[in-house]
Design a protein around this motif. Structure first.
Motif, PDB file in Angstrom:
ATOM      1  N   PRO A 110       0.831  -1.214   0.000  1.00  0.00           N
ATOM      2  CA  PRO A 110       0.000   0.000   0.000  1.00  0.00           C
ATOM      3  C   PRO A 110       0.865   1.265   0.000  1.00  0.00           C
ATOM      4  O   PRO A 110       1.962   1.300   0.567  1.00  0.00           O
ATOM      5  CB  PRO A 110      -0.805  -0.117   1.296  1.00  0.00           C
ATOM      6  N   PHE A 111       0.345   2.287  -0.634  1.00  0.00           N
ATOM      7  CA  PHE A 111       1.049   3.572  -0.704  1.00  0.00           C
ATOM      8  C   PHE A 111       1.329   4.099   0.702  1.00  0.00           C
ATOM      9  O   PHE A 111       2.431   4.606   0.987  1.00  0.00           O
ATOM     10  CB  PHE A 111       0.181   4.562  -1.495  1.00  0.00           C
ATOM     11  N   ALA A 112       0.366   3.979   1.611  1.00  0.00           N
ATOM     12  CA  ALA A 112       0.543   4.475   2.978  1.00  0.00           C
ATOM     13  C   ALA A 112       1.702   3.772   3.671  1.00  0.00           C
ATOM     14  O   ALA A 112       2.439   4.384   4.462  1.00  0.00           O
ATOM     15  CB  ALA A 112      -0.744   4.278   3.782  1.00  0.00           C
ATOM     16  N   GLU A 113       1.905   2.488   3.382  1.00  0.00           N
ATOM     17  CA  GLU A 113       3.000   1.739   4.003  1.00  0.00           C
ATOM     18  C   GLU A 113       4.358   2.258   3.525  1.00  0.00           C
ATOM     19  O   GLU A 113       5.315   2.360   4.309  1.00  0.00           O
ATOM     20  CB  GLU A 113       2.847   0.254   3.661  1.00  0.00           C
ATOM     21  N   VAL A 114       4.460   2.610   2.255  1.00  0.00           N
ATOM     22  CA  VAL A 114       5.715   3.155   1.725  1.00  0.00           C
ATOM     23  C   VAL A 114       6.018   4.510   2.359  1.00  0.00           C
ATOM     24  O   VAL A 114       7.165   4.815   2.690  1.00  0.00           O
ATOM     25  CB  VAL A 114       5.645   3.262   0.187  1.00  0.00           C
ATOM     26  N   VAL A 115       4.970   5.306   2.549  1.00  0.00           N
ATOM     27  CA  VAL A 115       5.168   6.619   3.192  1.00  0.00           C
ATOM     28  C   VAL A 115       5.636   6.430   4.631  1.00  0.00           C
ATOM     29  O   VAL A 115       6.534   7.138   5.112  1.00  0.00           O
ATOM     30  CB  VAL A 115       3.870   7.450   3.132  1.00  0.00           C
ATOM     31  N   ARG A 116       5.045   5.449   5.330  1.00  0.00           N
ATOM     32  CA  ARG A 116       5.488   5.181   6.708  1.00  0.00           C
ATOM     33  C   ARG A 116       6.961   4.764   6.738  1.00  0.00           C
ATOM     34  O   ARG A 116       7.704   5.140   7.634  1.00  0.00           O
ATOM     35  CB  ARG A 116       4.624   4.089   7.334  1.00  0.00           C
ATOM     36  N   GLN A 117       7.376   3.986   5.753  1.00  0.00           N
ATOM     37  CA  GLN A 117       8.790   3.590   5.689  1.00  0.00           C
ATOM     38  C   GLN A 117       9.686   4.818   5.510  1.00  0.00           C
ATOM     39  O   GLN A 117      10.735   4.928   6.155  1.00  0.00           O
ATOM     40  CB  GLN A 117       9.007   2.617   4.525  1.00  0.00           C
ATOM     41  N   ALA A 118       9.275   5.720   4.635  1.00  0.00           N
ATOM     42  CA  ALA A 118      10.056   6.945   4.409  1.00  0.00           C
ATOM     43  C   ALA A 118      10.176   7.752   5.695  1.00  0.00           C
ATOM     44  O   ALA A 118      11.252   8.283   6.019  1.00  0.00           O
ATOM     45  CB  ALA A 118       9.410   7.793   3.316  1.00  0.00           C
ATOM     46  N   GLN A 119       9.080   7.834   6.454  1.00  0.00           N
ATOM     47  CA  GLN A 119       9.128   8.576   7.707  1.00  0.00           C
ATOM     48  C   GLN A 119      10.017   7.863   8.723  1.00  0.00           C
ATOM     49  O   GLN A 119      10.817   8.498   9.418  1.00  0.00           O
ATOM     50  CB  GLN A 119       7.722   8.759   8.287  1.00  0.00           C
ATOM     51  N   ALA A 120       9.911   6.551   8.789  1.00  0.00           N
ATOM     52  CA  ALA A 120      10.711   5.780   9.742  1.00  0.00           C
ATOM     53  C   ALA A 120      12.201   5.904   9.448  1.00  0.00           C
ATOM     54  O   ALA A 120      13.029   5.886  10.371  1.00  0.00           O
ATOM     55  CB  ALA A 120      10.290   4.315   9.700  1.00  0.00           C
ATOM     56  N   GLU A 121      12.568   6.046   8.179  1.00  0.00           N
ATOM     57  CA  GLU A 121      13.976   6.153   7.802  1.00  0.00           C
ATOM     58  C   GLU A 121      14.485   7.586   7.824  1.00  0.00           C
ATOM     59  O   GLU A 121      15.626   7.850   7.446  1.00  0.00           O
ATOM     60  CB  GLU A 121      14.195   5.516   6.421  1.00  0.00           C
ATOM     61  N   GLY A 122      13.622   8.527   8.278  1.00  0.00           N
ATOM     62  CA  GLY A 122      14.066   9.900   8.489  1.00  0.00           C
ATOM     63  C   GLY A 122      14.075  10.773   7.256  1.00  0.00           C
ATOM     64  O   GLY A 122      14.737  11.811   7.240  1.00  0.00           O
ATOM     65  N   TYR A 123      13.321  10.378   6.201  1.00  0.00           N
ATOM     66  CA  TYR A 123      13.341  11.155   4.964  1.00  0.00           C
ATOM     67  C   TYR A 123      12.272  12.236   4.933  1.00  0.00           C
ATOM     68  O   TYR A 123      12.350  13.164   4.125  1.00  0.00           O
ATOM     69  CB  TYR A 123      13.139  10.233   3.744  1.00  0.00           C
ATOM     70  N   THR A 124      11.257  12.139   5.791  1.00  0.00           N
ATOM     71  CA  THR A 124      10.163  13.119   5.737  1.00  0.00           C
ATOM     72  C   THR A 124      10.362  14.208   6.792  1.00  0.00           C
ATOM     73  O   THR A 124      11.180  14.078   7.703  1.00  0.00           O
ATOM     74  CB  THR A 124       8.813  12.434   6.003  1.00  0.00           C
ATOM     75  N   GLU A 125       9.578  15.261   6.641  1.00  0.00           N
ATOM     76  CA  GLU A 125       9.457  16.241   7.718  1.00  0.00           C
ATOM     77  C   GLU A 125       8.749  15.556   8.892  1.00  0.00           C
ATOM     78  O   GLU A 125       8.137  14.481   8.725  1.00  0.00           O
ATOM     79  CB  GLU A 125       8.631  17.443   7.246  1.00  0.00           C
ATOM     80  N   PRO A 126       8.815  16.127  10.112  1.00  0.00           N
ATOM     81  CA  PRO A 126       8.090  15.513  11.227  1.00  0.00           C
ATOM     82  C   PRO A 126       6.606  15.277  10.905  1.00  0.00           C
ATOM     83  O   PRO A 126       6.026  14.289  11.342  1.00  0.00           O
ATOM     84  CB  PRO A 126       8.266  16.536  12.358  1.00  0.00           C
ATOM     85  N   ASP A 127       6.029  16.187  10.136  1.00  0.00           N
ATOM     86  CA  ASP A 127       4.666  15.997   9.630  1.00  0.00           C
ATOM     87  C   ASP A 127       4.779  15.682   8.139  1.00  0.00           C
ATOM     88  O   ASP A 127       5.036  16.572   7.321  1.00  0.00           O
ATOM     89  CB  ASP A 127       3.836  17.264   9.842  1.00  0.00           C
ATOM     90  N   PRO A 128       4.616  14.407   7.734  1.00  0.00           N
ATOM     91  CA  PRO A 128       4.843  14.033   6.332  1.00  0.00           C
ATOM     92  C   PRO A 128       3.876  14.691   5.352  1.00  0.00           C
ATOM     93  O   PRO A 128       4.123  14.679   4.143  1.00  0.00           O
ATOM     94  CB  PRO A 128       4.681  12.509   6.349  1.00  0.00           C
ATOM     95  N   ARG A 129       2.790  15.261   5.838  1.00  0.00           N
ATOM     96  CA  ARG A 129       1.862  15.944   4.933  1.00  0.00           C
ATOM     97  C   ARG A 129       2.516  17.142   4.255  1.00  0.00           C
ATOM     98  O   ARG A 129       2.133  17.513   3.146  1.00  0.00           O
ATOM     99  CB  ARG A 129       0.618  16.390   5.703  1.00  0.00           C
ATOM    100  N   LEU A 130       3.520  17.751   4.933  1.00  0.00           N
ATOM    101  CA  LEU A 130       4.239  18.865   4.306  1.00  0.00           C
ATOM    102  C   LEU A 130       4.940  18.411   3.034  1.00  0.00           C
ATOM    103  O   LEU A 130       5.049  19.164   2.070  1.00  0.00           O
ATOM    104  CB  LEU A 130       5.254  19.457   5.288  1.00  0.00           C
TER     105      LEU A 130
END
Length: 814
Positions: free
Chosen positions: A652-672
């Motif tokens: 799922p797309f949401a799972e890939v986004v969670r991986q990106a956040q877990a690996e430190g690639y997103t802003e603290p709020d990934p919606r940004l």
């Protein structure tokens, strides 16, 4: 014959007195010695305090004298064997009886005149010298005591008497004729007028006593024994890296002593210089150290500047008015008015237009000086030809001193440049025709910074100290601190940068150490540190006023951007990982850039666009060299590139986004990241750096997220993405069916900018972008057929921290 003078710290206790006597005994093996001594350390201040207390009708002076007597009795007991103590104890008792009678008289009158104060202060040197003479004799030295009041004659100007040199030389010659002691022990600081009344030579006058005796005796040398190893390149209390000056000319020594070099009393130079007598400044506590030799013609030094010194508590008096122009006699009247009030002028400067003349005086003389000058020019002031005297307070003089300055152009430029880069404003400048001294008037609050900056510029050319104030020790900030810890020694060795982290601030705590924090153990210390607001942190940086200060903002906090302007206006460089300021209203962006230019400092924000990629730096290089950016095309979100490179419909797309956040690639709020607003900020910054006047509202954002995904909190965001998986799968399938790949692209051309999801065909520079990489394509007047490409990792805490680190080094090397 040789004269050795020992200051208060050299005779502060029985141990230091014994050490000083050992030095004298060794010198006496070569030739007879005159040993001039100060009062036991701190005694003169205690006596002054007792007299002032008595004048206020406060009986506390009695206990003060009791404690002072105990100190001298203890010294006598420590210095002398029991059988030799009685004469010294009787002498101390008799002297303190006189002191008590004197203070009782002050108490009864409620008045402390200068004449009485001189008498009161004289007991410090009388007590110490007679005690030391007794100790010398007890140790078997052929020593005798000589009363300086019978040797040095002055006028009757109590407080700082003027010496009658001819009478003094006659009295010294007479005493020498009738004295055969190998060692004379003489109290410094005190003298007597023609009537035998006790006078003093001014605070620090023991040096002067020694110089007068050396000149009168034709001594082979004069040694000043103190608690430092000679004259220093700067005040060691202000500059930790200050070092001794081995050899120096009389003229240079006079300049340094006049401008606050505490090791030498200014009038000391004149008597020995007149006779060509070498003057050594030595350290009682390190007698083997070379010290400083002051002489007529020292060997030519390789140093252009010999030392840096200062005078604090200065007030500038500005006399201005069109009525002065072309009219002779104004300067004479000004100085005559000051002279009548016995006010010493420290510095003089006058504009070439003759419209103003400025003099510097001690702050304590400012009020009477203003009255005297306004009275002298009352007629011209009333007629409007001259403005009333305008004093400027809380100032200081910082001076460069060196014989070689006159042969080296560019010294003034280096001086002004070093001060200017650190936000030290110069109020007045004075330089003598001999070019041995360049004096600058600055704020008293800037003295420590100014002297350190100048010492670094003229004496430490290979090392520059940089002081960092870091806000935000989170994911990126902690990586930055790790990198700094690893690289500190390399920066010093390779670049000559001594990088110190002075403060680390989080949203809850602020850890500060002006000498530099231990970067291997800051986490626990920060957790235990007190809280501090952003405004307080800003004032901490400004208030510390350290040279080469850099504020590093490793947050996404909009409020943090609000302190940039105040810091830049104080010449504190700003390195911002936080992209709020550069992408907010254009007026703020332009103001910050302008402030950095105006105050000769740096506002750097490379990581605002592509982590450590040199995107802004490359763009700046293009435009500064005259190229014109016509079109930009870029993938500026490492997060979105990672997401679309890893989303293939199997998860799922949401799972890939969670991986990106877990690996430190997103802003603290990934919606940004996923909303496109973060990429919009980045293209806005690039457009502005390319010369475009543009606001955030001018950026067209083509979002690929269903509106429901942007409602609620972060968890709601993930829930809605999971619910709209079919939408994301449809985007992927459409691109794959066309043989294309999804990329979130930022575009700028013809004054317009937009961001949005695009399907990129094979062969395009964006097609093969992998992982979390970013890429920018610059189409310019010079890069027409093929764009200039900057490509590489554009996300991750380690990479972003390295970009911040690089900006810090750029700011440090300005």
């Amino acid at each position: 014959m040789q004269v050795l003078k020992f200051g208060g710290t050299s005779v502060a206790s029985a141990d230091t007195i014994r050490q000083s006597l050992a030095i004298v005994a060794a010198a006496a093996e070569q030739s007879p010695v005159v040993m001039v001594v100060s009062a036991l350390g701190g005694t003169t201040d205690v006596l002054i305090g007792a007299g002032r207390t008595a004048a206020l009708a406060d009986t506390a002076y009695r206990e003060t004298l009791n404690q002072l007597e105990k100190r001298h009795l203890t010294a006598a007991q420590d210095l002398l064997a029991p059988e030799a103590q009685q004469p010294a104890v009787a002498l101390i008792d008799a002297q303190f009886d006189e002191l008590r009678h004197l203070c009782d008289g002050i108490f009864a009158l409620g008045e402390l005149s200068n004449r009485t104060l001189d008498r009161l202060m004289s007991y410090g040197e009388l007590l110490s010298s007679q005690l030391i003479a007794a100790a010398a004799q007890a140790h078997g030295l052929a020593a005798g005591w000589a009363d300086a009041r019978q040797l040095i004659q002055t006028n009757s100007r109590f407080g700082m008497a003027e010496v009658d040199v001819a009478a003094t030389e006659n009295q010294v010659a007479e005493f020498k004729t009738h004295n055969s002691d190998k060692i004379w022990i003489v109290p410094g600081f005190i003298a007597a007028d023609a009537h035998g009344t006790t006078t003093t030579l001014g605070r620090g006058g023991s040096d002067y006593t020694a110089a007068l005796l050396a000149a009168a005796l034709g001594a082979g040398k004069l040694e000043i024994w103190t608690d430092v190893s000679g004259m220093m390149t700067a005040d060691p209390r202000l500059v930790r890296s200050a070092r001794p000056i081995a050899r120096i000319s009389y003229q240079e020594a006079m300049e340094l002593s006049h401008f606050g070099a505490k090791v030498l009393y200014p009038p000391t130079i004149q008597p020995v210089m007149r006779r060509g007598i070498p003057l050594w400044i030595k350290n009682t506590f390190a007698p083997a150290d070379y010290g400083t030799l002051v002489e007529v013609s020292p060997p030519r030094s390789a140093a252009v500047v010999q030392g840096i010194s200062s005078i604090s508590n200065l007030t500038l008096l500005n006399l201005e008015g069109s009525g002065m122009v072309g009219i002779p006699g104004f300067s004479k009247r000004l100085f005559a008015a000051l002279a009548r009030e016995r006010i010493n002028v420290v510095l003089i400067t006058q504009s070439s237009s003759e419209h103003s003349i400025c003099v510097g005086v001690s702050a304590q003389d400012a009020a009477p000086a203003q009255v005297a000058v306004d009275e002298e020019f009352a007629h011209e002031i009333a007629a409007g030809r001259i403005e009333p005297l305008r004093p400027e307070k809380d100032l200081a003089i910082v001076a460069l001193v060196g014989e070689n300055m006159k042969d080296h152009p560019g010294i003034s430029g280096k001086l002004f440049g070093a001060l200017g880069q650190n936000g030290v404003n110069i109020r007045a400048i004075a330089q003598g025709a001999s070019e041995k001294n360049i004096s600058t008037v600055i704020r008293a609050a800037d003295v420590r910074k100014a002297i350190n900056v100048l010492h670094e510029a003229f004496f430490e050319a290979t090392v520059k100290q940089v002081n960092l104030f870091i806000l935000g020790p989170g994911n990126v900030g902690s990586k930055l601190l790790e990198q700094l810890a690893r690289q500190q020694s390399q920066l010093l060795e390779k670049l000559g940068l001594q990088v110190r982290v002075v403060a680390i601030a989080s949203s809850q705590h602020c850890l500060v150490n002006e000498e530099g924090l231990d970067l291997t153990a800051w986490t626990a210390a920060l957790a235990a540190a007190p809280a501090q607001t952003l405004a307080e942190f800003s004032q901490l940086i400004i208030g510390r006023n350290l040279r080469n200060s850099i504020f590093v903002d490793v947050t996404a906090n909009p409020a943090a951007a609000g302190i940039y302007a105040d810091l830049l206006a104080k010449s504190v460089a700003v390195v911002a990982c936080n992209k709020v300021a550069a992408s907010s209203e254009y007026a703020l962006y332009a103001r910050l850039k302008s402030l950095a230019k105006e105050f000769n400092t740096s506002y750097l924000f490379e990581t605002n666009v592509g982590a450590a990629l040199p995107i802004i730096g490359t763009l700046n290089d293009l435009t500064r060299s005259g190229d014109v950016v016509r079109r930009l095309e870029a993938v500026l979100s490492g997060t979105l590139n990672f997401v679309f490179n890893n989303y293939d419909g199997t998860r799922p797309f949401a799972e890939v986004v969670r991986q990106a956040q877990a690996e430190g690639y997103t802003e603290p709020d990934p919606r940004l990241d996923l909303s496109g607003s973060d990429v919009a900020r980045k293209i806005l910054i690039l457009a502005r750096e390319a010369g475009e006047v543009m606001e955030m509202a001018d950026i067209e954002i083509e979002t690929f997220l269903p509106p429901a995904c942007l409602e609620g909190d972060v968890e709601a965001f993930y829930t809605q993405m999971a619910a709209h998986e079919a939408h994301f799968r449809a985007l992927y399938d459409a691109a794959t069916a066309a043989g294309k790949r999804l990329k979130f692209v930022a575009r700028y051309a013809d004054g317009r900018a937009a961001v949005g999801l695009q399907s990129i065909a094979p062969g395009h520079d964006l097609y093969d972008l992998r992982g979390k990489d970013n890429v920018v394509l610059f189409n310019t007047d010079r890069y027409v057929e093929q764009p200039l490409v900057v490509k590489g990792a554009g996300a991750g805490a380690e990479v972003t921290a390295s970009g911040v680190f690089a900006d810090i080094i750029r700011a440090a090397r300005l």
